[in-house]
Design a protein around this motif. Structure first.
Motif, PDB file in Angstrom:
ATOM      1  N   ASN A   1      -8.095   8.550  -0.871  1.00 30.02           N
ATOM      2  CA  ASN A   1      -8.565   9.334   0.291  1.00 30.02           C
ATOM      3  C   ASN A   1      -9.233  10.678   0.027  1.00 30.02           C
ATOM      4  O   ASN A   1      -9.640  11.346   0.978  1.00 30.02           O
ATOM      5  CB  ASN A   1      -7.424   9.564   1.301  1.00 30.02           C
TER       6      ASN A   1
ATOM      7  N   SER B   1       0.835  -1.197   0.000  1.00 30.99           N
ATOM      8  CA  SER B   1       0.000   0.000   0.000  1.00 30.99           C
ATOM      9  C   SER B   1       0.873   1.251   0.000  1.00 30.99           C
ATOM     10  O   SER B   1       1.854   1.335   0.739  1.00 30.99           O
ATOM     11  CB  SER B   1      -0.894  -0.003   1.241  1.00 30.99           C
TER      12      SER B   1
ATOM     13  N   SER C   1      -3.576   4.777  -1.500  1.00 35.82           N
ATOM     14  CA  SER C   1      -4.437   5.495  -0.563  1.00 35.82           C
ATOM     15  C   SER C   1      -4.881   6.798  -1.216  1.00 35.82           C
ATOM     16  O   SER C   1      -4.177   7.803  -1.154  1.00 35.82           O
ATOM     17  CB  SER C   1      -3.673   5.762   0.738  1.00 35.82           C
TER      18      SER C   1
ATOM     19  N   TYR D   1     -13.133   6.223   9.012  1.00 37.41           N
ATOM     20  CA  TYR D   1     -12.010   6.757   9.784  1.00 37.41           C
ATOM     21  C   TYR D   1     -11.996   6.220  11.213  1.00 37.41           C
ATOM     22  O   TYR D   1     -13.030   6.141  11.874  1.00 37.41           O
ATOM     23  CB  TYR D   1     -12.122   8.278   9.826  1.00 37.41           C
ATOM     24  N   ASN D   2     -10.829   5.842  11.683  1.00 39.28           N
ATOM     25  CA  ASN D   2     -10.653   5.464  13.087  1.00 39.28           C
ATOM     26  C   ASN D   2     -10.122   6.675  13.825  1.00 39.28           C
ATOM     27  O   ASN D   2      -9.031   7.157  13.515  1.00 39.28           O
ATOM     28  CB  ASN D   2      -9.665   4.304  13.200  1.00 39.28           C
TER      29      ASN D   2
ATOM     30  N   GLY E   1      -4.265   3.324  10.691  1.00 45.71           N
ATOM     31  CA  GLY E   1      -3.978   4.700  11.081  1.00 45.71           C
ATOM     32  C   GLY E   1      -3.771   4.889  12.566  1.00 45.71           C
ATOM     33  O   GLY E   1      -3.509   5.993  13.021  1.00 45.71           O
TER      34      GLY E   1
HETATM   35  N1  SAH Z   1       1.929   4.658   3.779  1.00 47.79           N
HETATM   36  C1  SAH Z   1       1.145   3.644   3.139  1.00 47.79           C
HETATM   37  C2  SAH Z   1       0.955   2.433   4.028  1.00 47.79           C
HETATM   38  C3  SAH Z   1       0.118   2.679   5.266  1.00 47.79           C
HETATM   39  S1  SAH Z   1      -1.433   1.960   5.014  1.00 47.79           S
HETATM   40  C4  SAH Z   1      -0.172   4.219   2.672  1.00 47.79           C
HETATM   41  O1  SAH Z   1      -0.453   5.366   2.978  1.00 47.79           O
HETATM   42  O2  SAH Z   1      -0.897   3.558   1.933  1.00 47.79           O
HETATM   43  C5  SAH Z   1      -2.433   2.805   6.085  1.00 47.79           C
HETATM   44  C6  SAH Z   1      -3.821   2.990   5.483  1.00 47.79           C
HETATM   45  O3  SAH Z   1      -4.685   3.438   6.525  1.00 47.79           O
HETATM   46  C7  SAH Z   1      -3.840   4.057   4.410  1.00 47.79           C
HETATM   47  O4  SAH Z   1      -4.756   3.724   3.408  1.00 47.79           O
HETATM   48  C8  SAH Z   1      -4.351   5.287   5.164  1.00 47.79           C
HETATM   49  O5  SAH Z   1      -5.004   6.176   4.303  1.00 47.79           O
HETATM   50  C9  SAH Z   1      -5.276   4.657   6.164  1.00 47.79           C
HETATM   51  N2  SAH Z   1      -5.424   5.416   7.406  1.00 47.79           N
HETATM   52  C10 SAH Z   1      -4.508   6.194   8.008  1.00 47.79           C
HETATM   53  N3  SAH Z   1      -5.002   6.691   9.159  1.00 47.79           N
HETATM   54  C11 SAH Z   1      -6.262   6.196   9.279  1.00 47.79           C
HETATM   55  C12 SAH Z   1      -7.252   6.299  10.269  1.00 47.79           C
HETATM   56  N4  SAH Z   1      -7.054   7.022  11.366  1.00 47.79           N
HETATM   57  N5  SAH Z   1      -8.425   5.644  10.090  1.00 47.79           N
HETATM   58  C13 SAH Z   1      -8.601   4.879   8.991  1.00 47.79           C
HETATM   59  N6  SAH Z   1      -7.687   4.717   8.042  1.00 47.79           N
HETATM   60  C14 SAH Z   1      -6.519   5.370   8.176  1.00 47.79           C
END
Ligand code: SAH
Length: 359
Positions: free
Chosen positions: A228, A203, A226, A301-302, A352
């Motif tokens: 987003n 990812s 990601s 979102y968490n 996250g």
């Molecule tokens: N750096 C890489 C790998 C980390 S994956 C990346 O960004 O893809 C982490 C995933 O969780 C990513 O898709 C990110 O967008 C998501 N994420 C980050 N913080 C979050 C949160 N608080 N709640 C839900 N998803 C989150």
């Protein structure tokens, strides 16, 4: 092929079978001794050269004299979710840094989420790991060892083997490209963890040069991006990396990945209340992804524990809003849409939420 040589000890856990064979030959032994070494390290999890009983004593001595060793991560803590569906493993990197792996149990699927870095340099405003800043890259051995150790404890508990691997823990895997790809090669080899590329996903937050490189490598793994957000303006506010590579760049890169690898990219889309979960977002997300062979994962979102009072605070949308977003998107797209409920929120192991205060 050159063997990594540095002033530091040579870590056999980070070497591919062909490199171990070369090492054996350099030490005046038959090449197949390298395969035996690989089986000890990656199949049996042995870390003590002395105990590798089918290797000639001479080879064990020469390896030790050359400074070769087999490292092992230090497991600092394990936390089991009350749901029985997630387990978090916290490891030490030997230099005061900590990082985490999360095992997610879902029916017959046992997915391990691996970290690639201690902390992360990308500074996405909604992600706990971003708050740590960047501490250091993990080595290939440290990435693989997360899997070897969790494998061993899962086996001891009769849980069975890890079936899937996702590089979605701490860090941006494509900014630690060599270590990550070496680790993913090691993980795929029969005799080692043997998790096939079809069941591995990397990812990325959208590091474009890394995506292109991965598309051109023959690693045979899946890619998740990601995304987003559906406008560059919003995405830039959430993910500073968007200043360099925009949504249009990522869509093009996803198509390139599909063309080269024959695998659909997964777009991850975090639902932030009032920020990314509007009706217009659902419509735009369908439009943006219409021309790209892909799948879409929606991640509610968490929420994070309160941190820096200056930092923006994001909220998780309510159940109804999440469902409405999903329905609106599904009615406008032919793509597979999945709502990914993060496991392990009770142990801070959900997407996250991976954060370790430096010690
Ligand atoms: N750096 C890489 C790998 C980390 S994956 C990346 O960004 O893809 C982490 C995933 O969780 C990513 O898709 C990110 O967008 C998501 N994420 C980050 N913080 C979050 C949160 N608080 N709640 C839900 N998803 C989150």
């Amino acid at each position: 092929m050159t063997l990594p040589r540095s002033s530091e000890a040579l870590d056999l856990k980070g070497l591919l079978p062909e490199q171990l064979r070369q090492l054996a030959v350099e030490m005046g032994e038959a090449a197949y001794r390298g395969d035996q070494l690989f089986a000890w390290v990656h199949g049996r999890g042995e870390t003590c050269l002395e105990s590798m009983s089918n290797l000639p004593l001479r080879l064990r001595r020469s390896l030790a004299e050359a400074g070769a060793r087999v490292t092992r991560l230090h497991l600092l803590e394990r936390r089991d979710s009350g749901t029985g569906m997630a387990v978090k493993f916290i490891f030490g990197d030997g230099g005061g840094g900590q990082f985490e792996s999360v095992l997610i149990l879902d029916g017959r699927r046992r997915t391990l989420c691996l970290s690639s870095q201690v902390g992360c340099p990308l500074d996405c405003s909604f992600c706990a790991t971003g708050r740590m800043g960047f501490v250091r890259n993990l080595t290939a051995a440290q990435i693989v060892d997360q899997l070897l150790q969790v494998h061993a404890s899962a086996a001891a508990e009769g849980l069975g083997r890890i079936t899937n691997v996702v590089m979605m823990g701490m860090g941006e895997p494509l900014l630690n490209y060599d270590a990550v790809t070496t680790a993913l090669r090691l993980i795929q080899r029969p005799g080692g963890a043997s998790v096939g590329g079809r069941r591995i996903t990397v990812s990325t937050a959208g590091y474009l040069p890394g995506i292109r490189r991965l598309a051109e490598d023959n690693l045979n793994v899946g890619l998740a991006i990601s995304l987003n957000a559906t406008t560059d303006e919003v995405r830039e506010g959430l993910m500073p990396i968007n200043r360099k590579w925009t949504i249009a760049d990522l869509l093009e890169a996803a198509r390139y990945y599909f063309d080269r690898q024959g695998r659909r990219v997964t777009f991850e889309y975090v639902l932030l209340r009032g920020v990314t979960d509007t009706e217009e977002d659902a419509v735009r997300l369908a439009e943006l992804t219409a021309e790209v062979p892909c799948k879409i994962n929606l991640i509610p979102y968490n929420e994070l524990p309160p941190g820096d009072p200056e930092a923006p605070v994001f909220r998780r949308p309510g159940r109804k809003r999440i469902e409405a977003f999903r329905r609106r998107l599904e009615s406008r797209t032919k793509r597979t849409v999945r709502l990914r409920e993060s496991r392990g929120r009770d142990i801070d192991a959900a997407c996250g939420q991976l954060y370790r205060r430096p010690t």
